[in-house]
Design an enzyme around this catalytic site. Structure first.
Site, PDB file in Angstrom:
ATOM      1  N   GLY A   1       1.338  -1.135  -0.015  1.00 38.79           N
ATOM      2  CA  GLY A   1      -0.027  -0.031   0.327  1.00 38.79           C
ATOM      3  C   GLY A   1       1.210   1.050  -0.547  1.00 38.79           C
ATOM      4  O   GLY A   1       0.731   2.406   0.753  1.00 38.79           O
ATOM      5  N   GLY A   2       2.134   1.136  -0.912  1.00 34.04           N
ATOM      6  CA  GLY A   2       2.617   2.382  -0.686  1.00 34.04           C
ATOM      7  C   GLY A   2       3.301   3.000   0.811  1.00 34.04           C
ATOM      8  O   GLY A   2       3.263   4.117   0.671  1.00 34.04           O
TER       9      GLY A   2
ATOM     10  N   SER B   1       4.881  -6.261  -3.437  1.00 37.18           N
ATOM     11  CA  SER B   1       5.063  -4.391  -3.502  1.00 37.18           C
ATOM     12  C   SER B   1       5.614  -3.451  -1.915  1.00 37.18           C
ATOM     13  O   SER B   1       7.214  -4.301  -1.072  1.00 37.18           O
ATOM     14  CB  SER B   1       3.764  -4.256  -3.139  1.00 37.18           C
ATOM     15  OG  SER B   1       3.941  -2.936  -3.430  1.00 37.18           O
TER      16      SER B   1
END
Ligand SMILES: *[C@@H]1O[C@H](CO)[C@@H](O)[C@H](O)[C@H]1NC(C)=O
Ligand SMILES: *[C@@H]1O[C@H](CO)[C@@H](O)[C@H](O)[C@H]1NC(C)=O
Ligand SMILES: *[C@@H]1O[C@H](CO)[C@@H](O)[C@H](O)[C@H]1NC(C)=O
Length: 544
Positions: free
Chosen positions: A131-132, A209
């Site tokens: 989620g960055g 991620s």
């Protein structure tokens, strides 16, 4: 020790007792925790257990030890609590309201197979969501298919955005608070997971991620190693989009935006602590701020998570003989929008990574352009090549580079994959494409899944479960998985192509990666140090 014996009895009585509807009850140092039986699976869920406490008067500061439960029995039924979200990256619920958000969000969820017990402890997966570094929660990752393979799963929430990743020249907030929260969760798992039937010495940390970048930083950091194996999906701190030099004035800028006229960090922090989190995250969004891991400034008496100025992303002592599973999807990045093709993205991207004089930068950007698009001008026509360049720049080569670093530190064994499967058989697998086969996320609709999609669920969860148990995704061949996944070595780089079929191939994108290897061997010395990498990199519609 006494607690564990008690727990064992309670757990066995409740899970294996005649009364199927009796909820599982577990005793830990914080007190009694009551979970719920999964309605359609042979496992229990313990949702929203606080693993640490954030002082709401100091929401940017270090987390405190989780307090004892106030209730006689803590009902672990509710995982609605989220860390304040600065972006909707990775958020499954697009209409997510901020009502459930609070900086005191250090909760985790445990999914434990019914057969797990103190006497039969099962391997543990600790999942760190993406989620960055500014959005998402661990609450949306339920993985019944992995749990059914005999694995205890823990999904973790950690502070995000300004609450998790402000990097100030101030000892109270030196940076990486979110990574320190993750470490606190790993510590909690080490101390408590046995009570839930998990083996605290058989722990795999995994993430996708930004979660993958996070867990690799947990591996590289000098902190105690509280895990045994690592799964890194589509993210590395070597990626230029995963690290920031940190803007030391970010607290002041936020406070100014919210109406406090100050140039003093301390005053800004005190003001922001008193301001409702939705205003703080709103201001961060309006100001277009990005929050990422950073190199922390050193202050005496303050323990840093990442303290080395020339952060080397190396730590042989910790990495040696660690089993690692690492890879990416076929097409990690997008390149679209008219604006994107209006600029020389080869030049701007290289400028982010290499510190060179303008003339030289122009020269190498031209070489890069010739390599990817020949003599064609930059326009929408070259979109497929732009996607290749972006994917190579942000993910493909940094991940290959990470593998090189891990091998230098004698990680062993290292399994590499590329996920290429697409449900329709057309198009390419984008960032996060593998996730729906590991976790039952809300989308896409399970009914739409084809027969090969169901096989993919079985294959992926079986290989991941094998790795989590044995450090080897294919200890034996079977009808489902008819081949052995060969690990990489110092001289060979086989990878598993996970598509409609499983194929053992060698050297992912060998021409492009060799070009980048050469490029880096020539210009690597000019590589910007992590601290200097521009923080204003814009992700291209990337759900990190
Ligand atoms: C902010 O404070 C400084 C110093 O006290 C003052 O000179 C300046 O005018 C103030 N600015 C605003 C916008 O109030
Ligand atoms: C995931 O699976 C579990 C158990 O099968 C179910 O209870 C839950 O609702 C599912 N979640 C989603 C988002 O489909
Ligand atoms: C981890 O768990 C698996 C499955 O229960 C077991 O076979 C393996 O020996 C365990 N590894 C360690 C180091 O305890």
């Amino acid at each position: 020790m006494k607690a564990f014996i008690w727990v064992n009895i309670l757990f066995l009585v409740n899970v294996h007792g005649a009364l199927q509807r009796v909820d599982p009850l577990v005793l830990i140092d914080q007190g009694l925790v009551k979970g719920i039986k999964a309605s359609d699976g042979d496992y229990s869920k313990f949702l929203g257990i606080p693993y640490a406490k954030v002082d709401l008067d100091d929401p940017f500061g270090p987390a405190q030890t989780a307090p004892k439960f106030e209730e006689v029995i803590f009902l672990a039924y509710d995982n609605s609590r989220k860390c304040p979200q600065t972006s909707r990256f990775g958020s499954v619920e697009s209409s997510a309201s901020s009502e459930d958000e609070s900086p005191d969000c250090l909760r985790l969820n445990i999914y434990s197979p019914s057969k797990a017990s103190i006497r039969n402890p099962l391997p543990v997966l600790v999942w760190v969501h993406g989620g960055g570094f500014s959005g998402g929660t661990g609450n949306q990752y339920e993985a019944p298919n992995l749990v059914e393979q005999g694995i205890v799963i823990v999904t973790v929430n950690y502070r995000l955005g300004p609450y998790g990743f402000m990097c100030l020249d101030h000892p109270a907030v030196p940076g990486n608070q979110g990574l320190k929260d993750q470490y606190a969760a790993l510590r909690w798992v080490r101390d408590n997971i046995a009570a839930f039937g998990g083996n605290p010495y058989n722990v795999t940390i995994a993430g996708q991620s930004a979660g993958s970048g996070s867990i690799l930083l947990q591996l590289f950091s000098k902190k105690e190693k509280l895990f045994d194996k690592v799964i890194a999906q589509s993210g590395t701190p070597l990626s230029p989009d995963m690290f920031t030099p940190g803007d030391p004035d970010v607290a002041i800028k936020l406070a100014n935006y919210l109406g406090l006229n100050t140039t003093d960090d301390q005053k800004a922090l005190e003001f922001l602590a008193k301001t409702h989190h939705s205003l703080v995250t709103g201001a961060a969004q309006s100001l277009g701020m990005e929050f990422r891991p950073c190199n922390e400034r050193s202050f005496s008496g303050v323990e840093n998570f990442i303290d080395d100025d020339s952060y080397a992303l190396s730590n042989e002592q910790k990495i040696k003989n660690t089993p690692i599973l690492i890879g990416n999807t076929d097409t990690e990045m997008n390149a679209d929008g008219d604006e994107y093709f209006e600029k020389d993205f080869f030049y701007t991207r290289l400028d982010e990574k290499f510190s060179l004089e303008t003339d030289q930068l122009k020269e190498i950007a031209e070489i890069m352009r010739h390599y990817y698009i020949g003599d064609r001008p930059i326009s929408k026509e070259i979109q497929p090549e732009a996607v290749d360049f972006e994917s190579d720049f942000v993910f493909n080569h940094p991940i290959q580079d990470t593998i090189t670093n891990l091998l230098k530190d004698n990680a062993n064994p290292v399994y590499s994959y590329v996920f290429t499967y697409v449900e329709s058989g057309e198009g390419r697998a984008g960032h996060g494409a593998e996730m729906e086969y590991l976790f039952n996320m809300t989308q896409p609709d399970d009914k739409a899944r084809s027969e090969t999609g169901h096989i993919m669920v079985d294959r992926l969860t079986t290989m991941w479960a094998n790795f989590i148990k044995y450090g080897n995704p294919t200890p034996e061949t079977s009808e489902l998985i008819p081949l052995k996944w060969s690990p990489v070595t110092a001289t060979t780089r086989p990878y598993l192509n996970i598509g409609a079929e499983l194929l053992m191939e060698e050297r992912f994108l060998k021409d492009r990666m060799a070009f980048w290897d050469l490029f880096q061997s020539v210009y690597g010395k000019s590589r910007r140090t992590i601290r200097k990498v521009a923080s204003k990199l814009k992700l291209l519609k990337l759900k990190m």
